[in-house]
Design an enzyme around this catalytic site. Sequence first.
Site, short mmCIF file in Angstrom:
data_model
loop_
_atom_site.label_atom_id
_atom_site.label_comp_id
_atom_site.label_asym_id
_atom_site.label_seq_id
_atom_site.Cartn_x
_atom_site.Cartn_y
_atom_site.Cartn_z
N GLY A 14 0.84 -1.21 0.00
CA GLY A 14 0.00 0.00 0.00
C GLY A 14 0.87 1.25 0.00
N ARG A 75 1.54 -4.89 -5.81
CA ARG A 75 1.46 -6.14 -5.07
C ARG A 75 1.96 -7.20 -6.05
NH1 ARG A 75 -2.67 -3.26 -1.95
NH2 ARG A 75 -1.65 -3.24 0.07
N ASP A 106 3.65 -4.75 6.52
CA ASP A 106 4.04 -6.07 7.01
C ASP A 106 4.25 -7.10 5.90
OD1 ASP A 106 1.36 -6.20 6.46
OD2 ASP A 106 0.78 -7.13 8.36
N THR A 130 3.31 2.69 5.93
CA THR A 130 1.91 2.24 5.83
C THR A 130 1.04 3.20 6.62
OG1 THR A 130 0.32 0.56 6.56
CG2 THR A 130 2.43 0.55 7.68
N ASP A 132 -1.48 2.40 8.10
CA ASP A 132 -2.21 1.64 9.13
C ASP A 132 -1.59 1.73 10.53
OD1 ASP A 132 -3.71 0.86 6.98
OD2 ASP A 132 -2.70 -1.05 6.73
N ASP A 134 0.61 -0.13 12.08
CA ASP A 134 0.40 -1.42 12.74
C ASP A 134 1.68 -2.25 12.85
OD1 ASP A 134 0.75 -1.91 10.09
OD2 ASP A 134 -1.01 -3.18 9.83
N ARG A 176 -7.02 -1.32 7.71
CA ARG A 176 -7.01 -2.79 7.70
C ARG A 176 -7.41 -3.32 9.08
NH1 ARG A 176 -2.60 -5.48 3.73
NH2 ARG A 176 -1.07 -4.51 5.06
#
Length: 327
Positions: A14, A75, A106, A130, A132, A134, A176
């Site tokens: 992403g 991706r 990740d 990212t 996110d 995370d 996510r």
Amino acid sequence: MRKISKIGVLTSGGDAPGMNPCIRAVVRTALYNGLEVVGIRQGYKGLIDNDMMEMKHRSVSNILNLGGTILKTARCLPFKTDEGMEIAYQNAKARGIDGLVVIGGDGTFTGALRFSRKYPDIAVMGVPGTIDNDLCGSTYTLGFDTATNTVIEAIDKIRDTADAHDRLFFIEVMGRDSGAIALRAGISCGAEAILLPERTTAIDDLIKNLKDGHMNKKSSSIVIVAEGDKNGVWDVAKAVQKEVKNYDIKVTILGHLQRGGAPSSFDRILGSRLGFAAVNALIAGESQKMVGLQANQILMTDLEQALNHHEFKLEPDLLQMMDILSI
Ligand code: ADP
């Protein structure tokens, strides 16, 4: 100690605002130290397709303010196979690459770790990129601050129209499996409720709180639903509409606008610091690590550890505060 002479840099998975400042820092720090730099297009796909270019100082001029990534991202499923990895390795070796900076999340780090375990002669350094937020080992990931600011700006606008019409809005935000954006945006915008993947929200309690808010003359209500919340924004909105008749209910999914836009000051500085640190770590002989921000210092974490999601937790004080301040 291993000696690095040519660094390859890629962005993968992403995209996140702040990747460009990071690429710029990687290129210029490497050149400053007498190394060569190769930009790899579209993440691991560029390694497999041999889509790479030499990068100089001017290759990264005027990109600090650009969202997205000048190297593009992708991706790449073939990289998950042994055959794909072997081609990537052979192409990297043919170019003389002996150090890789991978900027991503990740999935990107999982690939990087597998790759460097298989081919340890290419050192690998990860940069957490990212929205996110995370990853263990960095309090903030690149892009998270910009994305949160984008969400806040959008929700402030929605609040205006919600207020004008006595409306109840359910707003889905990205992240996510992480509720990090939802939690910060919710506190920043005074959301009446925030639904997070990290904790279960009883719909009955939510309905009661929204009804109470209406009785207490709240003229609008905003409920933020993280995309990873197990209820899902549409189902929650439908369940509430059945019970809360006074409000006109609307659903907004903010979607990909959350990924775009000029990186914030925070993400420009973070990207620059992390890119600078990643190259210096490779020069110092490090590999299979991630550079991250901890207590305002740039520290390294083993990639394996950074991938350990279970250790990543939302801040307890923010979780406690969100309920108390939204009444
Ligand atoms: P992110 O890095 O943002 O989490 P993805 O999960 O899509 O994004 O991962 C980015 C890329 O990393 C994948 O397209 C693939 O090329 C690579 N990758 C992910 N998981 C693996 C894996 N188990 N082995 C090898 N490569 C992987």
